[in-house]
Motif scaffolding. Structure first.
Motif, PDB file in Angstrom:
ATOM      1  N   SER A 372       0.827  -1.227  -0.023  1.00 12.77           N
ATOM      2  CA  SER A 372       0.183   0.091  -0.081  1.00 12.77           C
ATOM      3  C   SER A 372       0.844   1.355  -0.219  1.00 12.77           C
ATOM      4  CB  SER A 372      -0.757  -0.145   1.077  1.00 12.77           C
ATOM      5  OG  SER A 372      -0.324   0.267   2.408  1.00 12.77           O
ATOM      6  N   LEU A 373       0.345   2.424  -0.487  1.00 15.92           N
ATOM      7  CA  LEU A 373       0.951   3.697  -0.356  1.00 15.92           C
ATOM      8  C   LEU A 373       0.093   4.763  -0.129  1.00 15.92           C
ATOM      9  CD1 LEU A 373       3.838   4.892  -0.540  1.00 15.92           C
ATOM     10  CD2 LEU A 373       3.400   5.282  -3.063  1.00 15.92           C
ATOM     11  N   SER A 374       0.080   5.795   0.709  1.00 16.23           N
ATOM     12  CA  SER A 374      -0.969   6.647   1.074  1.00 16.23           C
ATOM     13  C   SER A 374      -0.801   7.642   0.236  1.00 16.23           C
ATOM     14  CB  SER A 374      -0.210   7.298   2.423  1.00 16.23           C
ATOM     15  OG  SER A 374      -1.212   8.407   2.834  1.00 16.23           O
ATOM     16  N   PRO A 378      -5.609   3.254  -6.766  1.00 17.26           N
ATOM     17  CA  PRO A 378      -6.203   3.097  -5.437  1.00 17.26           C
ATOM     18  C   PRO A 378      -4.863   2.752  -4.239  1.00 17.26           C
ATOM     19  CG  PRO A 378      -5.978   0.971  -6.635  1.00 17.26           C
ATOM     20  CD  PRO A 378      -5.817   2.072  -7.345  1.00 17.26           C
ATOM     21  N   GLU A 379      -5.295   2.788  -2.932  1.00 19.02           N
ATOM     22  CA  GLU A 379      -4.152   2.804  -2.075  1.00 19.02           C
ATOM     23  C   GLU A 379      -3.348   1.494  -1.872  1.00 19.02           C
ATOM     24  OE1 GLU A 379      -4.538   3.253   2.672  1.00 19.02           O
ATOM     25  OE2 GLU A 379      -4.665   5.329   1.836  1.00 19.02           O
ATOM     26  N   THR A 380      -4.040   0.478  -2.276  1.00 13.63           N
ATOM     27  CA  THR A 380      -3.234  -0.681  -2.409  1.00 13.63           C
ATOM     28  C   THR A 380      -2.920  -1.202  -3.693  1.00 13.63           C
ATOM     29  OG1 THR A 380      -5.431  -1.972  -2.256  1.00 13.63           O
ATOM     30  CG2 THR A 380      -4.441  -1.640  -0.216  1.00 13.63           C
ATOM     31  N   ASN A 381      -1.987  -2.211  -3.616  1.00 16.66           N
ATOM     32  CA  ASN A 381      -1.323  -2.688  -4.915  1.00 16.66           C
ATOM     33  C   ASN A 381      -0.917  -4.051  -4.859  1.00 16.66           C
ATOM     34  OD1 ASN A 381      -1.283  -2.214  -7.985  1.00 16.66           O
ATOM     35  ND2 ASN A 381       0.887  -2.471  -7.300  1.00 16.66           N
ATOM     36  N   PRO A 382      -1.086  -5.159  -5.431  1.00  9.94           N
ATOM     37  CA  PRO A 382      -0.642  -6.738  -5.273  1.00  9.94           C
ATOM     38  C   PRO A 382       1.055  -6.538  -5.044  1.00  9.94           C
ATOM     39  CG  PRO A 382      -2.237  -6.700  -6.753  1.00  9.94           C
ATOM     40  CD  PRO A 382      -1.994  -4.843  -6.681  1.00  9.94           C
ATOM     41  N   ASN A 406      -1.588  -5.008   4.056  1.00  9.15           N
ATOM     42  CA  ASN A 406      -3.013  -4.434   3.761  1.00  9.15           C
ATOM     43  C   ASN A 406      -3.750  -5.648   3.133  1.00  9.15           C
ATOM     44  OD1 ASN A 406      -5.707  -3.428   2.585  1.00  9.15           O
ATOM     45  ND2 ASN A 406      -4.455  -1.179   3.096  1.00  9.15           N
ATOM     46  N   THR A 407      -4.696  -6.267   3.592  1.00 12.40           N
ATOM     47  CA  THR A 407      -5.540  -7.279   3.324  1.00 12.40           C
ATOM     48  C   THR A 407      -6.328  -6.906   2.062  1.00 12.40           C
ATOM     49  OG1 THR A 407      -7.360  -6.782   4.877  1.00 12.40           O
ATOM     50  CG2 THR A 407      -5.534  -8.276   5.653  1.00 12.40           C
TER      51      THR A 407
END
Length: 500
Positions: A372-374, A378-382, A406-407
């Motif tokens: 993830s990255l604030s 989207p804030e998450t990435n695989p 991040n789940t």
């Protein structure tokens, strides 16, 4: 009452005596003492000012003396300049009638700015002397500076007086694009080993072009400078194994202050930025020192990083954002936040690497992984893969591995045959190194690697190390970072054990 009057008279005498400015002095007799007989101003690039160096002059006699003249032997033509106890004299070159009290000392501060043409053509040394007094009382202190020729790359000046700029991450920064047919430098995209390069601002590699660094090339970056590889552009660093301490085939990136004082100071320059959409990067036998972020990768195409050392970075040794890296024989040490930080997912495979962090804080890591990255949408990435085989992940903190999971996105990682420093009492399910066989295999926990000298970035090991012969043959890289053949079973980390 008489007592107070006596005190008053004493105070008046004390005040007037402390304000006295007329000292009875005698001429210097040539018996001055010096903190050194030669001042070495280290190495400087042509026409770049040096740091300031200090000479202390002592009067060990019982007399207040007057030194008739302190001057540079080459006079007003000298490329050195001085201040004597805060005085600038005649253009910093000549000082007359300098008073030095009994049992006292004075400070002389020395700088230089010289061209390669000022130096001796046989050894590139520029020299002069500071002369004290003259005639029979003449005393001298030698001054020596090595002047290094270089190719200077920098932003051009616009007609309105502003500097040329390029856009990095949506921001205009002082910079310029390297040219294949520059009128002065020729092909600026080919960095040879004939002369060092000094870069001011960010040197950009244009779209569809490749910057090539030959074995033995040297690049020195000024403050707030770096290298930017644009989309559809490529970086090829073609260093090789060196056989001497001069590292004659290593490609070296560092700051442009050559004085020994600056040899290990983090954050002297910016970063090597591989932009999103850049392609076909290959980095082999690179030594990178004293940056803010060593390698800043945002490219999703594979970057091969081999036999590379990164030291003393103010933030990260390698910062990878949704990048793809194949790393072999990498050593990173001393980073303010993390030696290796992989954020916003990506795909990573590291084999025989030594990730260490000796930064003096309790919040740094040797390795940090996140999907993830604030601020991102989207804030998450695989994180599709983060594999560490035959590696060492260690440092001065209790826990040197950080998993920020991040789940809402995949977080796939595995450590096999690695020496790791982490609190054995952790109850967090992500750090169960002995029982979680999905993520951890053959982990050596909290045993000392016994590196030769961490403070000097010497990560060699010997037979007493916990990393000795603990590697898995299935992951072996045949030679180590300095060209030594690995045995079976191999040692963990970037170095194969050998007598040294």
């Amino acid at each position: 009452m008489r007592h107070y009057f006596a005190l008053f008279i004493f105070a008046v005498i004390l005040v007037f005596s402390s304000c006295r400015t007329d000292f009875d002095t005698v001429a210097s007799s040539g018996n001055l003492k010096f903190s050194r007989d030669t001042v070495y101003l280290d190495t400087v690039f042509k026409n770049i000012g040096s740091s300031t160096y200090q000479l202390k002059v002592y009067n060990k006699s019982k007399d207040d003396i007057s030194i008739p003249i302190i001057q540079l032997k080459k006079g007003l033509a000298s490329k050195y300049r001085m201040t004597v106890d805060g005085m600038s004299g005649n253009q910093g070159k000549i000082f007359n009638n300098v008073t030095l009290l009994a049992k006292d000392s004075l400070y002389i501060f020395i700088e230089t700015t010289a061209d390669i043409t000022d130096a001796d053509p046989t050894d590139f040394l520029y020299t002069d002397e500071i002369e004290f007094d003259s005639g029979a009382n003449l005393q001298k202190v030698a001054l020596v500076t090595l002047i290094q020729d270089a190719i200077f790359l920098y932003p051009k000046q616009n007609p309105d007086g502003s500097k040329e700029k390029i856009k990095i991450d949506g921001k205009d920064v002082d910079g310029f694009y390297l040219e294949e047919n520059d009128a002065v430098n020729g092909n600026e995209l080919l960095f040879s080993n004939q002369k060092p390069y000094v870069i001011y601002g960010y040197a950009g590699v244009p779209k569809t072009k490749t910057a090539v660094f030959e074995a033995g090339s040297r690049v020195f970056f000024h403050a707030n400078s770096g290298l930017f590889v644009d989309s559809d552009a490529a970086l090829q660093i073609n260093g090789g194994v060196s056989t001497t301490e001069k590292l004659e085939k290593e490609v070296i990136f560092e700051g442009d202050r050559l004085e020994s004082l600056y040899s290990d100071i983090p954050g002297q320059w910016g970063s090597i930025i591989l932009a999103e959409g850049s392609v076909n990067h290959s980095i082999n036998h690179l030594t990178l020192k004293n940056a803010t972020i060593g390698l800043d990768l945002k490219t999703t195409t594979n970057t091969a990083i081999k036999n590379t050392q990164i030291y003393n970075c103010a933030q990260y040794g390698i910062l990878a954002e949704n990048a793809q890296i194949t790393g072999e024989n990498i050593v990173i040490n001393y980073a303010g936040l993390a030696s290796l930080s992989c954020v916003y997912g990506g795909n990573y495979n590291f084999t025989h690497c030594t990730f260490y962090n000796n930064w003096q804080s309790n919040s740094h890591f040797a390795v940090s992984l996140s999907n993830s990255l604030s601020g991102k949408v989207p804030e998450t990435n695989p994180l599709t893969q983060a594999t560490f085989n035959n590696c060492i992940i260690y440092g001065s903190n209790t826990n040197e591995l950080n998993l920020n999971k991040n789940t809402n996105a995949a977080f796939v990682y595995q450590l096999s045959n690695c020496l790791l420093k982490f609190s054995s009492s952790s109850t967090n399910p992500d750090y169960q190194f002995k029982t979680d066989t999905q993520h951890y295999n053959s982990i050596i926990l909290n045993e000392s690697p016994k590196f030769y000298n961490v403070s000097q970035n010497k990560f060699n090991i010997d037979k007493t190390s916990a990393a000795f012969a603990k590697g898995n043959q299935a992951y072996i890289i045949p030679v180590d970072i300095i060209g030594n053949t690995r045995t079976s079973p191999p040692d963990l980390g970037a170095y194969q054990s050998k007598d040294f």
